[in-house]
Design a protein around this motif. Structure first.
Motif, PDB file in Angstrom:
ATOM      1  N   SER A  35      45.773  41.957 -31.221  1.00 26.37           N
ATOM      2  CA  SER A  35      44.085  42.563 -31.026  1.00 26.37           C
ATOM      3  C   SER A  35      43.614  43.161 -32.071  1.00 26.37           C
ATOM      4  O   SER A  35      43.112  43.189 -32.706  1.00 26.37           O
ATOM      5  N   GLY A  39      41.433  42.748 -35.164  1.00 28.75           N
ATOM      6  CA  GLY A  39      40.523  44.191 -35.794  1.00 28.75           C
ATOM      7  C   GLY A  39      40.867  44.115 -37.242  1.00 28.75           C
ATOM      8  O   GLY A  39      39.981  44.799 -37.756  1.00 28.75           O
ATOM      9  N   ILE A  42      38.402  41.583 -38.565  1.00 27.50           N
ATOM     10  CA  ILE A  42      37.205  42.166 -38.620  1.00 27.50           C
ATOM     11  C   ILE A  42      36.957  43.446 -38.922  1.00 27.50           C
ATOM     12  O   ILE A  42      36.546  43.340 -40.117  1.00 27.50           O
ATOM     13  N   TRP A  43      37.917  43.793 -39.694  1.00 28.61           N
ATOM     14  CA  TRP A  43      37.503  44.883 -40.571  1.00 28.61           C
ATOM     15  C   TRP A  43      37.496  44.580 -42.199  1.00 28.61           C
ATOM     16  O   TRP A  43      37.093  45.295 -42.980  1.00 28.61           O
ATOM     17  N   SER A  51      30.237  46.923 -39.137  1.00 27.97           N
ATOM     18  CA  SER A  51      31.442  46.990 -38.637  1.00 27.97           C
ATOM     19  C   SER A  51      31.252  47.878 -37.436  1.00 27.97           C
ATOM     20  O   SER A  51      31.318  48.928 -37.592  1.00 27.97           O
ATOM     21  N   CYS A  64      36.938  45.161 -30.455  1.00 28.48           N
ATOM     22  CA  CYS A  64      38.083  44.250 -31.090  1.00 28.48           C
ATOM     23  C   CYS A  64      38.709  44.012 -29.920  1.00 28.48           C
ATOM     24  O   CYS A  64      39.558  42.908 -29.409  1.00 28.48           O
ATOM     25  N   SER A  68      38.629  40.602 -27.960  1.00 30.90           N
ATOM     26  CA  SER A  68      39.598  39.676 -27.770  1.00 30.90           C
ATOM     27  C   SER A  68      40.641  39.300 -26.222  1.00 30.90           C
ATOM     28  O   SER A  68      40.350  37.918 -25.720  1.00 30.90           O
ATOM     29  N   PHE A 102      29.801  41.586 -32.656  1.00 28.69           N
ATOM     30  CA  PHE A 102      29.727  41.946 -34.848  1.00 28.69           C
ATOM     31  C   PHE A 102      29.266  41.166 -35.299  1.00 28.69           C
ATOM     32  O   PHE A 102      29.216  41.311 -37.003  1.00 28.69           O
ATOM     33  N   ASN A 116      41.970  35.402 -39.976  1.00 30.11           N
ATOM     34  CA  ASN A 116      42.928  36.123 -38.717  1.00 30.11           C
ATOM     35  C   ASN A 116      43.918  35.403 -38.814  1.00 30.11           C
ATOM     36  O   ASN A 116      45.391  35.751 -38.224  1.00 30.11           O
TER      37      ASN A 116
END
Length: 132
Positions: A35, A39, A42-43, A51, A64, A68, A102, A116
């Motif tokens: 996770s 995160g 995404i960040w 965001s 996030c 997930s 998102f 990722n």
């Protein structure tokens, strides 16, 4: 009952509980790490104003983590129930979820997945170097 038999049964139960506790800790640690990596992905990629971290770090991390974990549980359920078709359906649901939660389009989602994977691979290589 014989004291020796009771001692053996008690030891076996203790070993089983210890193994179960270890497995539970491994699942929790794996969930937290995956996770956090999601995160971070995404960040790194999603613009700051869009965001989930725009409302605070804790809020973004919770969003996030929830996404997930939910995606993983849906994946397991669909693959268990439908096999390869379930995996294909999960991919569609994942992309739709990324769009809804998102606001990531098709290409954005692919970039987040690549980030990722890169972070996961890099972290795995780093851990492998440290502990080898």
């Amino acid at each position: 009952m014989n004291k020796t038999i009771l001692a053996i049964i008690s030891l076996s139960m203790l070993e089983a509980l210890t193994a179960l506790w270890g497995a539970t800790l491994a699942i929790v640690a794996s969930t937290v790490i995956s996770s956090a990596i999601f995160g971070l992905s995404i960040w790194v990629y999603v613009p700051a104003e869009e965001s989930p971290f725009a409302n605070g770090f804790g809020s973004g991390l919770a969003k996030c983590t929830f996404f997930s974990v939910a995606a993983f549980l849906i994946l397991i359920g669909l693959v268990f129930l439908l096999g390869l078709i379930g995996f294909g359906l999960w991919i569609i649901l994942f992309f739709l979820g990324m769009r809804r939660v998102f606001e990531c389009g098709f290409v954005d989602t692919i970039v987040v997945i690549i980030i990722n994977l890169a972070i996961s691979y890099g972290l795995g290589a780093l851990i492998g170097k440290v502990f080898s």
